[in-house]
Design a protein around this motif. Structure first.
Motif, PDB file in Angstrom:
ATOM      1  N   ALA A 137    -113.330  -6.221 -25.145  1.00  0.00           N
ATOM      2  CA  ALA A 137    -113.254  -6.093 -26.550  1.00  0.00           C
ATOM      3  C   ALA A 137    -112.801  -4.828 -27.017  1.00  0.00           C
ATOM      4  CB  ALA A 137    -114.777  -6.255 -26.897  1.00  0.00           C
ATOM      5  N   LYS A 138    -113.258  -3.761 -26.251  1.00  0.00           N
ATOM      6  CA  LYS A 138    -112.410  -2.563 -26.496  1.00  0.00           C
ATOM      7  C   LYS A 138    -110.992  -2.331 -26.389  1.00  0.00           C
ATOM      8  CE  LYS A 138    -113.138   2.554 -25.174  1.00  0.00           C
ATOM      9  NZ  LYS A 138    -113.599   3.406 -24.159  1.00  0.00           N
TER      10      LYS A 138
ATOM     11  N   TYR B 251    -109.002  -5.124 -27.031  1.00  0.00           N
ATOM     12  CA  TYR B 251    -108.584  -5.776 -27.953  1.00  0.00           C
ATOM     13  C   TYR B 251    -108.733  -5.083 -29.229  1.00  0.00           C
ATOM     14  CZ  TYR B 251    -108.217  -9.669 -24.961  1.00  0.00           C
ATOM     15  OH  TYR B 251    -108.141 -10.583 -23.895  1.00  0.00           O
ATOM     16  N   THR B 252    -109.761  -4.313 -29.325  1.00  0.00           N
ATOM     17  CA  THR B 252    -109.939  -3.461 -30.866  1.00  0.00           C
ATOM     18  C   THR B 252    -109.012  -2.393 -30.959  1.00  0.00           C
ATOM     19  OG1 THR B 252    -112.510  -3.839 -30.768  1.00  0.00           O
ATOM     20  CG2 THR B 252    -111.562  -1.852 -31.908  1.00  0.00           C
ATOM     21  N   THR B 253    -108.779  -1.715 -29.837  1.00  0.00           N
ATOM     22  CA  THR B 253    -107.537  -0.620 -29.647  1.00  0.00           C
ATOM     23  C   THR B 253    -106.179  -1.398 -29.984  1.00  0.00           C
ATOM     24  OG1 THR B 253    -108.939   0.515 -28.197  1.00  0.00           O
ATOM     25  CG2 THR B 253    -106.643   1.124 -28.289  1.00  0.00           C
TER      26      THR B 253
ATOM     27  N   PHE C 204    -105.477  -4.195 -31.625  1.00  0.00           N
ATOM     28  CA  PHE C 204    -105.479  -4.684 -33.093  1.00  0.00           C
ATOM     29  C   PHE C 204    -105.221  -3.333 -34.222  1.00  0.00           C
ATOM     30  CE2 PHE C 204    -107.998  -8.607 -31.689  1.00  0.00           C
ATOM     31  CZ  PHE C 204    -106.797  -9.395 -31.684  1.00  0.00           C
ATOM     32  N   ALA C 205    -106.286  -2.477 -33.748  1.00  0.00           N
ATOM     33  CA  ALA C 205    -106.071  -1.268 -34.404  1.00  0.00           C
ATOM     34  C   ALA C 205    -104.658  -0.631 -34.500  1.00  0.00           C
ATOM     35  CB  ALA C 205    -107.207  -0.222 -33.856  1.00  0.00           C
TER      36      ALA C 205
ATOM     37  N   SER D  51    -102.567  -2.844 -36.815  1.00  0.00           N
ATOM     38  CA  SER D  51    -102.827  -2.479 -37.865  1.00  0.00           C
ATOM     39  C   SER D  51    -102.106  -1.336 -38.531  1.00  0.00           C
ATOM     40  CB  SER D  51    -104.440  -2.772 -38.110  1.00  0.00           C
ATOM     41  OG  SER D  51    -104.754  -2.294 -39.804  1.00  0.00           O
TER      42      SER D  51
ATOM     43  N   LYS E 178    -117.344  -6.225 -22.511  1.00  0.00           N
ATOM     44  CA  LYS E 178    -117.300  -4.889 -23.400  1.00  0.00           C
ATOM     45  C   LYS E 178    -115.783  -4.373 -23.096  1.00  0.00           C
ATOM     46  CE  LYS E 178    -122.174  -3.955 -23.356  1.00  0.00           C
ATOM     47  NZ  LYS E 178    -123.225  -2.977 -23.036  1.00  0.00           N
TER      48      LYS E 178
END
Length: 584
Positions: free
Chosen positions: A544-545, A547-549, A551-552, A555, A541
């Motif tokens: 994942a958090k 990597y999400t941050t 990638f955001a 982006s 978890k």
């Protein structure tokens, strides 16, 4: 054959190589000069002929103040200058070449009372302020007698405290920050007026607390017992601590004063930081015999008194007909601070041991023989080591005795573990394995016992390490077991626990998987497997958090870059259109 070897050896020496030597010192491999013998003593061509042997082996160094007689002789035998004609030797600082350039390099090879004839090469034989008849290119000889010298030390390496050793001390010292020193001194300003002076007895203080001015403790930390010195102190180190010395009647000293202090280190009492955190301090009042100390596991006999800081007597043993106290060190038979201090003592040693609450009775009120100990009290023990018997060293035992000792230490460790004393249990297991170390060869029958003992102690030691949160040490102990028993489930289980605590989840998973392959129904292993899966899920978890941050952010950065590019393209087109209109 010898000639061939010597020739080969010489072939390895490059003609351009120079021997490393300190300026003015004779090459160490050269034998001492005999009276009447002459030798070139440095690469500059300085020659020395010994006329008279000196005393001892010490020689002065550059920076020291030497007192010498000398006679300067020209190459034709003419005497150019002589202190003997004046009847008094001269004193000067080595390294400043006050007599002749290059002569100082010869004087540093001399011993007290030695006489020598130095021949200076022409390119260096000048520079004397007293010998105007010495020409620039003259080859000069100097007959020198080293009467004495004073060692000069730049204490802080900045010229602020210059120490001249007037009388050398014993080979005891120097004192450290914690030590208590007894000194005598006389302080004068440069015009000779005495501004401070101790009594004949002297004054005692702890080095770390300082005394009179900041130069004093700095100089004392370079001195030996019995040493007498003169200190020349520049203003930056000469400021007097008015608060500490307000009761001593020290007169006012101007801030810009240069001080001269005659100082003697009469004696000092070493203070040992037993625990390394100032929790237990030992001040040695009387040195013990020999070099052996009562280390861990020794049977000791001491007499002592215990007092509070205010002088309240708590207990005493070994006085007024009472029996001395006998106990085994490292067995928690006395408070921890006293126990640890005693292990550093020699037979006959007499010491004051100051024990802070963490190593004494803590924050609880305790009843002793003669008085109550209030919570958070510091205890002052005055202890004398009457005798001790050290625990027998495994190296002094035969193999059967070693096995018996290892078994006994293991059992003692198990008992301590059951009572929650994990740190001491770890020491017992370590001592057990030391008795039967892997380098020692045992017979086949004994080897089975020894292997079982080692494995048991490593496993139990790992369990104690886990209790104390020493996870890396637990991993190390379990790995030792797995080197000799690769399918030991306990070792895999405990190492997996340690890996989970150090966040090495993949390694923990491998150990758990192997343990369940060996013993699929093991309840404890299944339980930590469940815990491991939970930890892995939480870790996933978090990843994942993260990597999400990440990638955001990437982006957003790409989007911003695209917008900037679009704006730049629009602006460029607008500029082109404006240019076309202007052309029309």
């Amino acid at each position: 054959m010898v000639e061939f070897s010597m020739a080969n050896a010489q072939a390895f020496i490059d003609e351009d190589d120079e021997l490393d030597e300190e300026p003015g010192e004779e090459i160490e491999s050269a034998p001492p000069l005999n009276v009447g013998e002459e030798r070139e003593i440095n690469s500059n061509g300085l020659k020395k002929k010994l006329l008279k042997h000196g005393q001892g082996w010490e020689t002065p160094e550059f920076g020291d103040e030497v007192t010498v007689h000398y006679v300067g002789i020209l190459h034709d035998g003419t005497k150019s200058v002589s202190t003997r004609d004046k009847g008094e030797p001269v004193t000067f600082k080595l390294g400043q070449e006050k007599v002749a350039a290059g002569l100082d390099r010869g004087i540093v090879t001399m011993r007290k009372g030695e006489g020598a004839l130095f021949t200076l090469p022409s390119e260096t034989a000048f520079g004397s302020s007293d010998s105007d008849v010495v020409s620039l290119n003259s080859v000069v000889q100097f007959e020198v007698e080293l009467v004495s010298w004073i060692t000069v030390v730049d204490v802080c390496k900045d010229g602020g405290i210059i120490k001249k050793i007037l009388e050398k001390g014993e080979m005891i010292g120097p004192p450290g920050d914690l030590d208590e020193v007894l000194v005598r001194y006389v302080v004068r300003v440069l015009d000779g007026i005495t501004v401070a002076k101790t009594s004949e007895h002297g004054v005692e203080f702890y080095v770390k607390d300082g005394h009179f001015c900041q130069a004093l403790p700095k100089a004392i930390k370079t001195m030996r017992k019995g040493e007498k010195v003169n200190l020349l102190i520049q203003p930056q180190y000469a400021s007097v601590d008015r608060d500490k010395d307000s009761e001593s009647g020290v007169p006012s000293i101007p801030p810009s004063s240069i001080l001269s202090i005659d100082l003697e280190l009469v004696s000092f009492k070493p203070i040992i930081n037993v625990t390394g955190d100032l929790g237990v301090l030992k001040k040695i009042l009387k040195e013990g015999e020999g070099t052996l100390t009562a280390d861990e596991g020794a049977a000791v006999t001491i007499r002592y008194t215990a007092k509070l800081v205010d002088g309240t007597l708590l207990e005493k043993r070994g006085f007024d007909g009472e029996d001395a106290l006998k106990f085994i060190t490292d067995e928690e038979q006395v408070v921890a601070g006293l126990d640890q201090a005693v292990t550093t003592m020699k037979k006959g040693e007499h010491a004051i041991v100051t024990v802070k609450p963490d190593y004494g009775f803590g924050n609880t009120e305790v009843k002793r023989d003669l008085a109550m100990v209030p919570p958070c009290s510091t205890i002052i023990f005055e202890v004398e080591m009457l005798e001790f018997t050290k625990e027998k060293d495994p190296r002094e035992m035969n193999k059967h005795e070693r096995i018996q000792m290892a078994q006994r230490k293991k059992e003692e460790g198990n008992l301590l573990f059951k009572n929650g004393k994990y740190q001491r249990a770890m020491k017992k297991y370590e001592k057990a394995t030391d008795c039967i170390n892997e380098d020692e060869h045992f017979e086949d029958d004994d080897q089975k016992i020894v292997k079982s003992l080692r494995v048991s102690c490593w496993l139990n030691g790992a369990a104690a390490c886990l209790k104390r949160n020493y996870f890396q040490e637990a991993i190390k102990q379990c790995s030792k077991v797995l080197e000799v028993e690769s399918c030991n489930v306990k070792a895999l289980y405990r190492r997996a626990q340690a890996f989970m605590e150090t966040a090495d989840l993949h390694l923990a998973e491998l150990d758990i998987k192997k343990a369940l392959e060996i013993d699929p129904q093991n309840r404890e292993v299944k339980l930590i497997q469940k815990n491991l899966k939970q930890l892995q899920a939480e870790s996933n978890k978090r990843d994942a958090k993260l990597y999400t941050t990440m990638f955001a952010r990437l982006s957003n950065e790409n989007s911003s870059a695209a917008k900037r590019l679009k704006v730049e393209e629009t602006e460029s087109k607008n500029e082109e259109n404006v240019g076309e209109i202007n052309m029309r």
